[in-house]
Scaffold this active site. Structure first.
Site, PDB file in Angstrom:
ATOM      1  N   HIS A  72       0.844  -1.200   0.000  1.00  0.00           N
ATOM      2  CA  HIS A  72       0.000   0.000   0.000  1.00  0.00           C
ATOM      3  C   HIS A  72       0.878   1.249   0.000  1.00  0.00           C
ATOM      4  O   HIS A  72       1.720   1.419   0.868  1.00  0.00           O
ATOM      5  CB  HIS A  72      -0.919   0.006   1.240  1.00  0.00           C
ATOM      6  CG  HIS A  72      -2.108  -0.901   1.086  1.00  0.00           C
ATOM      7  ND1 HIS A  72      -3.238  -0.785   1.850  1.00  0.00           N
ATOM      8  CD2 HIS A  72      -2.335  -1.918   0.230  1.00  0.00           C
ATOM      9  CE1 HIS A  72      -4.120  -1.703   1.473  1.00  0.00           C
ATOM     10  NE2 HIS A  72      -3.583  -2.408   0.504  1.00  0.00           N
ATOM     11  N   TYR A 200      -9.470   5.082   7.543  1.00  0.00           N
ATOM     12  CA  TYR A 200      -9.610   5.397   8.963  1.00  0.00           C
ATOM     13  C   TYR A 200     -10.651   6.514   9.048  1.00  0.00           C
ATOM     14  O   TYR A 200     -10.435   7.592   8.491  1.00  0.00           O
ATOM     15  CB  TYR A 200      -8.290   5.913   9.544  1.00  0.00           C
ATOM     16  CG  TYR A 200      -7.211   4.854   9.726  1.00  0.00           C
ATOM     17  CD1 TYR A 200      -7.028   4.231  10.957  1.00  0.00           C
ATOM     18  CD2 TYR A 200      -6.363   4.499   8.687  1.00  0.00           C
ATOM     19  CE1 TYR A 200      -6.038   3.278  11.152  1.00  0.00           C
ATOM     20  CE2 TYR A 200      -5.365   3.542   8.865  1.00  0.00           C
ATOM     21  CZ  TYR A 200      -5.205   2.934  10.102  1.00  0.00           C
ATOM     22  OH  TYR A 200      -4.226   1.999  10.287  1.00  0.00           O
ATOM     23  N   PRO A 292      -4.456  -0.085  18.767  1.00  0.00           N
ATOM     24  CA  PRO A 292      -4.176  -0.512  17.390  1.00  0.00           C
ATOM     25  C   PRO A 292      -4.291   0.585  16.316  1.00  0.00           C
ATOM     26  O   PRO A 292      -3.978   0.334  15.153  1.00  0.00           O
ATOM     27  CB  PRO A 292      -5.214  -1.614  17.147  1.00  0.00           C
ATOM     28  CG  PRO A 292      -6.278  -1.390  18.150  1.00  0.00           C
ATOM     29  CD  PRO A 292      -5.651  -0.733  19.329  1.00  0.00           C
ATOM     30  N   LYS A 296       0.845  -0.381  15.096  1.00  0.00           N
ATOM     31  CA  LYS A 296       2.254  -0.444  15.511  1.00  0.00           C
ATOM     32  C   LYS A 296       2.647  -1.665  16.340  1.00  0.00           C
ATOM     33  O   LYS A 296       3.839  -1.947  16.502  1.00  0.00           O
ATOM     34  CB  LYS A 296       2.613   0.824  16.322  1.00  0.00           C
ATOM     35  CG  LYS A 296       2.705   2.084  15.485  1.00  0.00           C
ATOM     36  CD  LYS A 296       3.982   2.086  14.654  1.00  0.00           C
ATOM     37  CE  LYS A 296       3.928   3.004  13.470  1.00  0.00           C
ATOM     38  NZ  LYS A 296       3.747   2.337  12.179  1.00  0.00           N
ATOM     39  N   TYR A 384       3.702   6.377  10.269  1.00  0.00           N
ATOM     40  CA  TYR A 384       2.911   5.207   9.876  1.00  0.00           C
ATOM     41  C   TYR A 384       3.765   4.168   9.159  1.00  0.00           C
ATOM     42  O   TYR A 384       3.644   2.966   9.409  1.00  0.00           O
ATOM     43  CB  TYR A 384       1.720   5.637   9.001  1.00  0.00           C
ATOM     44  CG  TYR A 384       0.657   4.567   8.892  1.00  0.00           C
ATOM     45  CD1 TYR A 384      -0.429   4.544   9.754  1.00  0.00           C
ATOM     46  CD2 TYR A 384       0.764   3.556   7.932  1.00  0.00           C
ATOM     47  CE1 TYR A 384      -1.389   3.546   9.683  1.00  0.00           C
ATOM     48  CE2 TYR A 384      -0.192   2.544   7.853  1.00  0.00           C
ATOM     49  CZ  TYR A 384      -1.262   2.548   8.723  1.00  0.00           C
ATOM     50  OH  TYR A 384      -2.209   1.542   8.643  1.00  0.00           O
TER      51      TYR A 384
HETATM   52  P1  RFL Z   1       1.933 -12.346  21.246  1.00  0.00           P
HETATM   53  O1  RFL Z   1       1.497 -12.389  19.823  1.00  0.00           O
HETATM   54  O2  RFL Z   1       0.923 -12.059  22.277  1.00  0.00           O
HETATM   55  O3  RFL Z   1       2.627 -13.746  21.556  1.00  0.00           O
HETATM   56  C1  RFL Z   1       2.978 -14.141  22.857  1.00  0.00           C
HETATM   57  C2  RFL Z   1       2.923 -15.656  22.940  1.00  0.00           C
HETATM   58  O4  RFL Z   1       3.358 -16.072  24.237  1.00  0.00           O
HETATM   59  C3  RFL Z   1       2.494 -17.102  24.690  1.00  0.00           C
HETATM   60  N1  RFL Z   1       2.539 -17.157  26.169  1.00  0.00           N
HETATM   61  C4  RFL Z   1       3.240 -18.081  26.857  1.00  0.00           C
HETATM   62  N2  RFL Z   1       4.014 -19.090  26.449  1.00  0.00           N
HETATM   63  C5  RFL Z   1       4.588 -19.869  27.423  1.00  0.00           C
HETATM   64  N3  RFL Z   1       4.406 -19.659  28.743  1.00  0.00           N
HETATM   65  C6  RFL Z   1       3.634 -18.634  29.186  1.00  0.00           C
HETATM   66  N4  RFL Z   1       3.456 -18.429  30.514  1.00  0.00           N
HETATM   67  C7  RFL Z   1       3.023 -17.800  28.226  1.00  0.00           C
HETATM   68  N5  RFL Z   1       2.204 -16.715  28.302  1.00  0.00           N
HETATM   69  C8  RFL Z   1       1.928 -16.349  27.053  1.00  0.00           C
HETATM   70  C9  RFL Z   1       1.129 -16.716  24.140  1.00  0.00           C
HETATM   71  O5  RFL Z   1       0.249 -17.817  24.056  1.00  0.00           O
HETATM   72  C10 RFL Z   1       1.510 -16.183  22.759  1.00  0.00           C
HETATM   73  O6  RFL Z   1       1.498 -17.181  21.771  1.00  0.00           O
HETATM   74  O7  RFL Z   1       3.129 -11.300  21.456  1.00  0.00           O
HETATM   75  P2  RFL Z   1       4.300 -10.831  20.460  1.00  0.00           P
HETATM   76  O8  RFL Z   1       4.966 -12.012  19.822  1.00  0.00           O
HETATM   77  O9  RFL Z   1       5.112  -9.855  21.225  1.00  0.00           O
HETATM   78  O10 RFL Z   1       3.556 -10.084  19.257  1.00  0.00           O
HETATM   79  C11 RFL Z   1       2.841  -8.886  19.485  1.00  0.00           C
HETATM   80  C12 RFL Z   1       1.664  -8.767  18.500  1.00  0.00           C
HETATM   81  O11 RFL Z   1       0.901  -9.960  18.562  1.00  0.00           O
HETATM   82  C13 RFL Z   1       0.760  -7.561  18.800  1.00  0.00           C
HETATM   83  O12 RFL Z   1       1.540  -6.442  19.140  1.00  0.00           O
HETATM   84  C14 RFL Z   1      -0.123  -7.165  17.585  1.00  0.00           C
HETATM   85  O13 RFL Z   1      -1.033  -8.185  17.277  1.00  0.00           O
HETATM   86  C15 RFL Z   1      -0.898  -5.882  17.866  1.00  0.00           C
HETATM   87  N6  RFL Z   1      -1.817  -5.504  16.774  1.00  0.00           N
HETATM   88  C16 RFL Z   1      -1.350  -4.884  15.624  1.00  0.00           C
HETATM   89  N7  RFL Z   1      -0.031  -4.672  15.440  1.00  0.00           N
HETATM   90  C17 RFL Z   1       0.442  -4.127  14.283  1.00  0.00           C
HETATM   91  O14 RFL Z   1       1.661  -3.948  14.155  1.00  0.00           O
HETATM   92  N8  RFL Z   1      -0.406  -3.779  13.250  1.00  0.00           N
HETATM   93  C18 RFL Z   1      -1.742  -3.957  13.346  1.00  0.00           C
HETATM   94  O15 RFL Z   1      -2.449  -3.703  12.373  1.00  0.00           O
HETATM   95  C19 RFL Z   1      -2.287  -4.509  14.572  1.00  0.00           C
HETATM   96  N9  RFL Z   1      -3.584  -4.719  14.718  1.00  0.00           N
HETATM   97  C20 RFL Z   1      -3.190  -5.757  16.901  1.00  0.00           C
HETATM   98  C21 RFL Z   1      -4.061  -5.350  15.843  1.00  0.00           C
HETATM   99  C22 RFL Z   1      -3.697  -6.437  18.019  1.00  0.00           C
HETATM  100  C23 RFL Z   1      -5.044  -6.690  18.117  1.00  0.00           C
HETATM  101  N10 RFL Z   1      -5.484  -7.416  19.280  1.00  0.00           N
HETATM  102  C24 RFL Z   1      -6.606  -8.221  19.369  1.00  0.00           C
HETATM  103  C25 RFL Z   1      -4.641  -7.486  20.467  1.00  0.00           C
HETATM  104  C26 RFL Z   1      -5.415  -5.582  15.926  1.00  0.00           C
HETATM  105  C27 RFL Z   1      -5.926  -6.225  17.065  1.00  0.00           C
HETATM  106  C28 RFL Z   1      -7.423  -6.430  17.107  1.00  0.00           C
HETATM  107  C1  PHB Z   2      -6.099  -4.741  10.719  1.00  0.00           C
HETATM  108  O1  PHB Z   2      -6.186  -4.967   9.496  1.00  0.00           O
HETATM  109  O2  PHB Z   2      -6.399  -5.602  11.557  1.00  0.00           O
HETATM  110  C2  PHB Z   2      -5.651  -3.412  11.199  1.00  0.00           C
HETATM  111  C3  PHB Z   2      -5.183  -2.485  10.273  1.00  0.00           C
HETATM  112  C4  PHB Z   2      -4.768  -1.233  10.704  1.00  0.00           C
HETATM  113  C5  PHB Z   2      -4.835  -0.909  12.042  1.00  0.00           C
HETATM  114  C6  PHB Z   2      -5.283  -1.845  12.971  1.00  0.00           C
HETATM  115  C7  PHB Z   2      -5.701  -3.107  12.547  1.00  0.00           C
HETATM  116  O3  PHB Z   2      -4.460   0.326  12.447  1.00  0.00           O
END
Ligand code: RFL
Ligand code: PHB
Length: 389
Positions: A72, A200, A292, A296, A384
């Site tokens: 994008h 957005y 979110p 980031k 961004y």
């Molecule tokens: P994770 O992905 O939470 O992975 C951690 C892992 O550790 C395990 N765990 C354990 N394992 C062993 N022993 C224990 N005691 C443990 N406790 C936990 C867990 O089961 C898991 O598998 O962390 P990590 O690797 O640091 O990654 C971080 C990302 O997942 C997170 O920052 C992003 O998903 C956030 N996020 C977004 N980030 C972006 O860069 N761009 C986005 O567009 C974006 N959109 C989002 C998001 C997060 C969302 N939610 C639901 C939190 C959209 C949403 C809706």
């Molecule tokens: C997504 O596609 O899940 C998404 C994209 C952009 C954001 C947050 C989530 O800022």
């Protein structure tokens, strides 16, 4: 069992760290509490900065992303019923990649398995020991059997609810937090995205986001009160609400369909300092959370992996310990800037319960500035697409 680096958590940060270390000849074991199916079932991030794309390429796991992901060049901000484009490429020379976190995780698992990595799923009761000495060790239970891993370092990649941050000496840990008074209700639907780029939208009824995963898979979000329950949101109610918050053209052309996933996520800003405790490091969501809005979270987890893997490679290569000592400081400098951007985007785009008419006018004036001034647009675009490592 003995390894050089024990990694707690097989989310994107733990797996990417393990893959980069493996490519540098450094041995690791990854312990994950959940099953592989559970980890791959979580729908999360969708936008990857160039820095993460480059890391995945360098780690040898970028092939499918380049085939199936979408580059994008910009994004759209919608307010007062009109869409305005922010052209990342023209403003910064950089782009972002739209490719789901689930797919990144799958690619990393495939690569680690192809290299016979030690990935232990359903590892229960993980405990971290003696990381304030030069001989840390980790214990866990698998199928009722106790195991011990002796190691040189422990990487806590276990997310916000993990055991690593909880194991740090609490009197040397400082936390910073803001909890927002709303959440995001997100759905996934097997419909074509409404637009080629993300939208957005700021609206008096609340924020909305139109995103995507592929040509036939859309991801949409609407801001909801914190106490709302998913069950109260039928698909019909969700689509109606989304249509009201976006511009008429998008509302008229959006293709709706049944949701295949529907969840509410709370929004939070959180940072734990420091990120190093002797020979234990916090990485990714274990140390910080962003709302979110700026996309980031995953990208910050990747920049932590960059700083930590460089430090460990220098340690095992030349014996240089400077980068290890400075890991926390180097990672936190970039984290706070991404925290600032995510907080700013969240304040700019959402409706706050106590906001006055004045606050609402301020949001629109700021959006008008950001979309009409090159300097304003460039500041948004630069953050961004991702600040340099
Ligand atoms: P994770 O992905 O939470 O992975 C951690 C892992 O550790 C395990 N765990 C354990 N394992 C062993 N022993 C224990 N005691 C443990 N406790 C936990 C867990 O089961 C898991 O598998 O962390 P990590 O690797 O640091 O990654 C971080 C990302 O997942 C997170 O920052 C992003 O998903 C956030 N996020 C977004 N980030 C972006 O860069 N761009 C986005 O567009 C974006 N959109 C989002 C998001 C997060 C969302 N939610 C639901 C939190 C959209 C949403 C809706
Ligand atoms: C997504 O596609 O899940 C998404 C994209 C952009 C954001 C947050 C989530 O800022």
């Amino acid at each position: 069992m003995r390894t050089q680096v024990a990694i707690i958590g097989a989310g994107p940060s733990g797996l990417l760290l393990s893959q980069i270390l493996h490519n540098a000849g450094i041995d690791s074991v990854v312990l994950e509490r959940k099953s592989l199916d559970y980890v791959l079932g979580r729908i999360r991030a969708g936008v990857l900065e160039q820095g993460l794309v480059d890391m995945l390429d360098a780690a040898g796991v970028g092939e499918r992303m380049h085939g199936e992901g979408f580059v994008h060049d910009g994004t759209e901000l919608c307010f007062d019923g009109t869409r305005h484009r922010i052209d990342f490429k023209a403003l910064t020379g950089k782009t972002v990649m739209v490719y789901g976190q689930t797919e990144v995780t799958r690619d990393l698992v495939d690569a680690r398995r192809a290299a016979d990595a030690q990935l232990v799923y359903e590892a229960e009761g993980v405990e971290l020991h003696d990381f304030d000495t030069t001989k840390p060790w980790v214990t866990y239970r698998k199928d009722g059997v106790e195991h011990r891993i002796d190691c040189d370092f422990i990487a806590g990649c276990d997310g916000y609810h993990g055991v690593s941050r909880a194991s740090a000496p609490q009197d040397s840990l400082k936390t910073f937090e803001r909890v927002y008074p709303f959440g995001w209700l997100g759905i996934l639907s097997e419909t074509p995205p409404v637009s080629d780029e993300l939208i957005y939208a700021r609206h008096e009824r609340g924020f909305a986001l139109c995103s995507m995963r592929s040509a036939m898979l859309s991801r949409y979000y609407v801001q909801v009160p914190l106490d709302d329950k998913v069950e109260a949101w039928s698909d019909a109610r969700f689509w109606d609400e989304l249509r009201r918050r976006i511009d008429d053209k998008a509302a008229d052309t959006i293709v709706t369909g049944p949701s295949i996933e529907k969840t509410i996520a709370p929004l939070r800003s959180f940072v734990a300092e420091p990120m190093k405790f002797g020979r234990m490091f916090l990485v990714g969501d274990a140390a910080h959370i962003v709302p979110p809005t700026g996309a980031k979270g995953l990208n910050l987890a990747a920049s932590d992996v960059h700083y930590l893997s460089s430090a460990l490679i220098a340690h095992y290569g030349s014996g240089e310990g400077e980068l290890i000592e400075r890991y926390s400081e180097n990672a936190l400098r970039r984290i706070w800037k991404a925290e600032r951007f995510s907080w700013w985007m969240t304040n700019l785009m959402h409706t706050f319960p106590e906001a006055s008419c004045f606050d609402a006018r301020m949001q629109v004036a700021e959006l008008d500035y950001v979309t009409s001034s090159r300097a304003g647009a460039a500041a948004l675009a630069e953050n961004y697409v991702g600040l340099p490592y």
